[in-house]
Design an enzyme around this catalytic site. Structure first.
Site, PDB file in Angstrom:
ATOM      1  N   ASP A 140       4.575  -4.348  -0.897  1.00  0.00           N
ATOM      2  CA  ASP A 140       3.820  -2.891  -1.300  1.00  0.00           C
ATOM      3  C   ASP A 140       4.829  -2.136  -2.351  1.00  0.00           C
ATOM      4  O   ASP A 140       5.884  -1.979  -2.284  1.00  0.00           O
ATOM      5  CB  ASP A 140       4.207  -1.980  -0.076  1.00  0.00           C
ATOM      6  CG  ASP A 140       3.447  -0.830   0.220  1.00  0.00           C
ATOM      7  OD1 ASP A 140       2.768  -0.426  -0.928  1.00  0.00           O
ATOM      8  OD2 ASP A 140       3.500  -0.059   1.047  1.00  0.00           O
TER       9      ASP A 140
ATOM     10  N   MET B 299       3.898   9.769   4.711  1.00  0.00           N
ATOM     11  CA  MET B 299       5.227  10.599   4.065  1.00  0.00           C
ATOM     12  C   MET B 299       5.471  11.738   4.650  1.00  0.00           C
ATOM     13  O   MET B 299       4.405  12.599   4.724  1.00  0.00           O
ATOM     14  CB  MET B 299       4.790  10.309   2.676  1.00  0.00           C
ATOM     15  CG  MET B 299       4.222   8.980   2.130  1.00  0.00           C
ATOM     16  SD  MET B 299       4.508   8.866   0.054  1.00  0.00           S
ATOM     17  CE  MET B 299       3.783   7.365   0.027  1.00  0.00           C
TER      18      MET B 299
ATOM     19  N   MET C 250       9.405  -3.413   0.164  1.00  0.00           N
ATOM     20  CA  MET C 250       8.943  -2.236  -0.902  1.00  0.00           C
ATOM     21  C   MET C 250       9.507  -3.142  -1.915  1.00  0.00           C
ATOM     22  O   MET C 250      10.490  -3.533  -2.338  1.00  0.00           O
ATOM     23  CB  MET C 250       9.498  -1.119  -0.548  1.00  0.00           C
ATOM     24  CG  MET C 250       9.225  -0.213   0.652  1.00  0.00           C
ATOM     25  SD  MET C 250       7.470   0.136   0.944  1.00  0.00           S
ATOM     26  CE  MET C 250       6.852   0.737  -0.546  1.00  0.00           C
TER      27      MET C 250
ATOM     28  N   HIS D  57       2.089   2.740   7.724  1.00  0.00           N
ATOM     29  CA  HIS D  57       3.148   2.486   7.093  1.00  0.00           C
ATOM     30  C   HIS D  57       4.050   3.943   7.155  1.00  0.00           C
ATOM     31  O   HIS D  57       3.653   4.922   6.387  1.00  0.00           O
ATOM     32  CB  HIS D  57       3.299   1.732   5.692  1.00  0.00           C
ATOM     33  CG  HIS D  57       4.391   1.910   4.826  1.00  0.00           C
ATOM     34  ND1 HIS D  57       4.500   1.726   3.540  1.00  0.00           N
ATOM     35  CD2 HIS D  57       5.683   2.035   5.383  1.00  0.00           C
ATOM     36  CE1 HIS D  57       5.678   1.742   3.145  1.00  0.00           C
ATOM     37  NE2 HIS D  57       6.542   1.965   4.002  1.00  0.00           N
TER      38      HIS D  57
ATOM     39  N   ASP E 240      -0.408   5.045   4.398  1.00  0.00           N
ATOM     40  CA  ASP E 240       0.903   5.568   3.874  1.00  0.00           C
ATOM     41  C   ASP E 240       1.235   7.045   4.536  1.00  0.00           C
ATOM     42  O   ASP E 240       0.526   7.846   4.023  1.00  0.00           O
ATOM     43  CB  ASP E 240       0.987   5.356   2.479  1.00  0.00           C
ATOM     44  CG  ASP E 240       1.021   3.992   2.003  1.00  0.00           C
ATOM     45  OD1 ASP E 240       2.047   3.166   2.646  1.00  0.00           O
ATOM     46  OD2 ASP E 240       0.315   3.485   0.971  1.00  0.00           O
TER      47      ASP E 240
ATOM     48  N   HIS F  20      -4.345  -0.007   5.036  1.00  0.00           N
ATOM     49  CA  HIS F  20      -2.926   0.370   4.984  1.00  0.00           C
ATOM     50  C   HIS F  20      -2.996   1.791   4.703  1.00  0.00           C
ATOM     51  O   HIS F  20      -3.522   2.511   3.802  1.00  0.00           O
ATOM     52  CB  HIS F  20      -2.150  -0.376   3.514  1.00  0.00           C
ATOM     53  CG  HIS F  20      -0.970  -0.058   3.671  1.00  0.00           C
ATOM     54  ND1 HIS F  20       0.263  -0.710   4.412  1.00  0.00           N
ATOM     55  CD2 HIS F  20       0.088   0.814   2.814  1.00  0.00           C
ATOM     56  CE1 HIS F  20       1.371  -0.287   4.235  1.00  0.00           C
ATOM     57  NE2 HIS F  20       1.376   0.526   3.247  1.00  0.00           N
TER      58      HIS F  20
ATOM     59  N   SER G 141      -4.585   0.320   0.191  1.00  0.00           N
ATOM     60  CA  SER G 141      -3.654   1.431   0.644  1.00  0.00           C
ATOM     61  C   SER G 141      -4.602   2.780   0.233  1.00  0.00           C
ATOM     62  O   SER G 141      -4.854   2.958  -0.850  1.00  0.00           O
ATOM     63  CB  SER G 141      -2.410   1.896   0.061  1.00  0.00           C
ATOM     64  OG  SER G 141      -1.927   3.045   0.096  1.00  0.00           O
TER      65      SER G 141
ATOM     66  N   MET H   9       6.744   6.176   6.432  1.00  0.00           N
ATOM     67  CA  MET H   9       7.744   6.675   5.670  1.00  0.00           C
ATOM     68  C   MET H   9       8.251   7.959   5.986  1.00  0.00           C
ATOM     69  O   MET H   9       8.028   8.992   5.152  1.00  0.00           O
ATOM     70  CB  MET H   9       7.393   6.463   4.164  1.00  0.00           C
ATOM     71  CG  MET H   9       7.098   4.996   3.681  1.00  0.00           C
ATOM     72  SD  MET H   9       6.217   5.006   2.280  1.00  0.00           S
ATOM     73  CE  MET H   9       4.394   5.210   3.059  1.00  0.00           C
TER      74      MET H   9
HETATM   75  C1  DX5 Z   1       4.188   3.532  -1.773  1.00  0.00           C
HETATM   76  C2  DX5 Z   1       3.371   3.150  -0.584  1.00  0.00           C
HETATM   77  C3  DX5 Z   1       2.266   2.368  -1.140  1.00  0.00           C
HETATM   78  C4  DX5 Z   1       1.438   2.747  -2.408  1.00  0.00           C
HETATM   79  C5  DX5 Z   1       1.310   1.712  -3.374  1.00  0.00           C
HETATM   80  O1  DX5 Z   1       5.294   4.519  -1.377  1.00  0.00           O
HETATM   81  O2  DX5 Z   1       4.057   2.733   0.378  1.00  0.00           O
HETATM   82  O3  DX5 Z   1       1.661   1.774  -0.254  1.00  0.00           O
HETATM   83  O4  DX5 Z   1       0.306   3.485  -2.199  1.00  0.00           O
HETATM   84  O5  DX5 Z   1       0.704   1.990  -4.329  1.00  0.00           O
HETATM   85  P1  DX5 Z   1       0.384   1.132  -5.582  1.00  0.00           P
HETATM   86  O6  DX5 Z   1      -0.368   0.027  -5.057  1.00  0.00           O
HETATM   87  O7  DX5 Z   1      -0.421   2.012  -6.500  1.00  0.00           O
HETATM   88  O8  DX5 Z   1       1.686   0.988  -6.249  1.00  0.00           O
HETATM   89 ZN    ZN Z   2       2.853   1.535   2.067  1.00  0.00          ZN
END
Ligand code: DX5
Ligand code: ZN
Length: 224
Positions: free
Chosen positions: A177, A38, A138, A67, A36, A34, A9, A69
């Site tokens: 994840d 948000m 998750m 991904h 992320d 990956h 990620s 969110m």
């Molecule tokens: C969390 C994200 C993850 C995050 C994982 O909200 O969706 O992809 O980056 O981070 P680690 O591997 O540090 O837990």
């Molecule tokens: Zn993620």
């Protein structure tokens, strides 16, 4: 045997040297990148959007695994596909018309995935399994990197694995994840996960991101 895929990620990468960090994990044998996304609404944090996704696309030949969110993800699907997303995963919690949203992703030319939060029961996915190309469980509450793995997730991974088998979809990637690192990787793979997302364990590895990828492979006992 299905070989486990590793999806670093970029949330934990150095954004000033993003392309370099991506090249490092690609050379070390990472399988997907990956991304992320948000929005400060569905999750408290705000991260990146289509612009950075496009920069990721340019930096790598690996599949770009987005991904989302974010609330109302259907508003942005076209932009992420245009930016180069190969896979787009939305949260069940954000999609009252989940089936339609997954179809939209497919029609746009990407592979649709669905994710659920730790508190969402697996049964929320039951009706949608024929229509997904990835299930993301998750294993922390989404929003931030570097959180601790929720240990009750192991039971949920096992149940999801059984659910995919009995739905006749055993080959659908089962992604986990949050809190995945050398200490948790083996147990999630044994429970049935096939794609490991890892942010801090890869990009925060004291000896660098390449070593972070290798440490994960070593932990699950697979060479690549
Ligand atoms: C969390 C994200 C993850 C995050 C994982 O909200 O969706 O992809 O980056 O981070 P680690 O591997 O540090 O837990
Ligand atoms: Zn993620």
């Amino acid at each position: 045997m299905i070989l486990t895929l590793i999806a670093p990620s970029i949330l934990s990468a150095d954004f000033g040297r993003l392309a370099e960090d991506i090249n490092t994990v690609e050379s070390a044998g990472a399988d997907w990148i990956h991304v992320d996304v948000m929005d400060g609404h569905f999750v408290p944090n705000i991260t990146i959007g289509p612009l950075v996704t496009d920069a990721v696309r340019v930096a790598t030949d690996l599949p770009v695994d987005v991904h989302l969110m974010i609330e109302s993800p259907e508003r942005y699907l076209g932009e992420f596909v245009k930016a180069g997303a190969d896979r787009i995963t939305v949260h069940q919690e954000t999609c009252p018309h989940l089936h339609r949203t997954l179809q939209q992703i497919r029609e746009l030319g990407a592979l649709p995935g669905v994710s659920i939060n730790p508190s969402t029961p697996l049964s929320a996915l039951e009706e949608i399994l024929p229509d997904v190309d990835l299930v993301l469980l998750m294993t922390v509450n989404p929003g931030f990197g570097g959180q601790a793995f929720i240990s009750n997730s192991l039971r949920k991974i096992e149940a999801a694995r059984e659910m995919l088998e009995s739905a006749g979809r055993p080959d659908v990637p089962l992604q986990v994840d949050g809190g995945i690192g050398p200490g948790t990787a083996k147990s999630v793979v044994e429970a049935g996960a096939t794609v490991l997302v890892a942010g801090s364990a890869v990009f925060g590895h004291p000896e660098g991101a390449a070593e972070g990828v290798r440490a994960l492979r070593h932990a699950i006992g697979e060479a690549k």
